[in-house]
Design a protein around this motif. Sequence first.
Motif, short mmCIF file in Angstrom:
data_model
loop_
_atom_site.label_atom_id
_atom_site.label_comp_id
_atom_site.label_asym_id
_atom_site.label_seq_id
_atom_site.Cartn_x
_atom_site.Cartn_y
_atom_site.Cartn_z
N ASN A 199 -2.46 -8.78 -5.22
CA ASN A 199 -1.90 -8.20 -3.94
C ASN A 199 -3.12 -7.46 -3.48
O ASN A 199 -4.24 -7.41 -4.07
CB ASN A 199 -0.91 -7.23 -4.28
N ILE A 228 -5.12 -6.83 -8.74
CA ILE A 228 -5.33 -5.59 -8.25
C ILE A 228 -6.37 -5.15 -9.04
O ILE A 228 -7.31 -4.34 -8.68
CB ILE A 228 -4.02 -4.69 -8.76
N CYS A 250 -0.08 0.56 -11.50
CA CYS A 250 0.68 -0.73 -10.51
C CYS A 250 1.88 -1.24 -11.52
O CYS A 250 1.63 -1.38 -12.65
CB CYS A 250 -0.26 -1.91 -10.44
N LEU A 251 3.09 -1.42 -10.63
CA LEU A 251 4.24 -1.88 -11.51
C LEU A 251 4.32 -3.63 -11.56
O LEU A 251 5.21 -3.98 -12.01
CB LEU A 251 5.41 -1.40 -10.87
N GLY A 252 3.26 -4.06 -10.67
CA GLY A 252 3.50 -5.56 -10.64
C GLY A 252 4.55 -5.96 -9.50
O GLY A 252 5.25 -6.91 -9.88
N CYS A 282 -3.16 -4.54 -2.15
CA CYS A 282 -3.15 -2.94 -1.96
C CYS A 282 -4.28 -2.35 -2.06
O CYS A 282 -4.80 -1.22 -1.40
CB CYS A 282 -2.10 -2.31 -3.21
N TRP A 301 -2.93 4.44 -1.95
CA TRP A 301 -2.16 3.27 -2.55
C TRP A 301 -1.58 3.88 -3.95
O TRP A 301 -2.25 4.66 -4.70
CB TRP A 301 -2.87 2.01 -2.58
N PRO A 302 -0.61 3.18 -4.56
CA PRO A 302 -0.35 3.68 -5.86
C PRO A 302 -1.30 4.17 -7.04
O PRO A 302 -1.12 5.36 -7.54
CB PRO A 302 0.66 2.38 -6.56
N TRP A 314 -1.90 1.87 2.28
CA TRP A 314 -1.06 2.13 3.24
C TRP A 314 -1.24 3.33 4.09
O TRP A 314 -2.11 3.96 3.59
CB TRP A 314 0.18 2.43 2.40
N THR A 349 -1.33 -8.54 -11.76
CA THR A 349 -0.75 -8.54 -10.22
C THR A 349 -1.71 -9.08 -9.18
O THR A 349 -2.97 -8.39 -9.33
CB THR A 349 -0.05 -7.12 -10.23
N SER A 365 4.35 -7.28 -6.79
CA SER A 365 4.32 -8.63 -5.94
C SER A 365 4.47 -9.81 -6.65
O SER A 365 4.26 -10.79 -6.20
CB SER A 365 3.14 -8.68 -5.28
#
Length: 268
Positions: free
Chosen positions: A229, A187, A250-252, A231, A242-243, A236, A227, A254
Amino acid sequence: LEQARRPSVIWLSFQECTGCTESLTRSSSPTLENLIFDVISLDYHHTLQAAAGDAAEHAREQAMELNAGEYLVVVDGSLPGPNANPGYSTIAGISNYEMLMDTIEGAAAVVAVGTCATFGGLPKADPNPTGAVSVQDLVKDKPVINVSGCPPVPMVLTGVLAQFLTFGTLPELDEYGRPRAFFGQSIHDRCYRRPFYDKGKFAEAFDDEGAKAGWCLYRLGCKGPMTYNACATMKWNGGTSWPIEAGYPCLGCSEPEFWDAGGFYKPL
Ligand code: SF4
Ligand code: F3S
């Protein structure tokens, strides 16, 4: 004109929250409608199928029989392992474990969708009361493709399905079984806030001047550097946001052990 039969997909939902299906309904290219009416034959899916009860189970059995060796099984949710109480999660009186093993027997490949199916997710988080395991913990004799994320980016899933159904090939995978094309970069490497990170400009609170100016969220606990991914590029809702663009680190989600790794806004 007689139409060619669309490839059969059987979607099994085990210990999950339906967030992965919710995410799929937001796919924009292809749309879910395009996918299920023109590309695949979605023969079993609890949330999307019209049939219920015995008719639904009959549809699953028929799809397995008519498409032996060719159908794809998609799984969302983790499931109680073979040594756990089978009653923790059942469908039509069949334990999740039994249904998975029975359904994959004639499958060409299995696609695990979401962090619960790929790594165990929330049900497997400490203390793991149902003895939850992931799909790859159980399926050893079929290709398993992991599309992780909580929820996964919908177009990553539709992209994997489209490749398999169009070319009959499986994507190249990373060390966790995730398609490299989507999970090959972090990310952090694709984040539009990266220039602020490189210049040392960090938000220190969610409402400070740095946050308002769109500075890097690392000191608010962003897990983007660890992380992997898609995103940051696919986003989305048809590429809306996206977040991190919405102001949250990012919360991680994935990554393996996501729920136990302390990703929820814990400052670093
Ligand atoms: Fe990296 Fe997160 Fe900062 Fe983006 S917000 S540059 S992902 S640390
Ligand atoms: Fe998940 Fe981080 Fe993307 S929390 S949704 S991998 S930005």
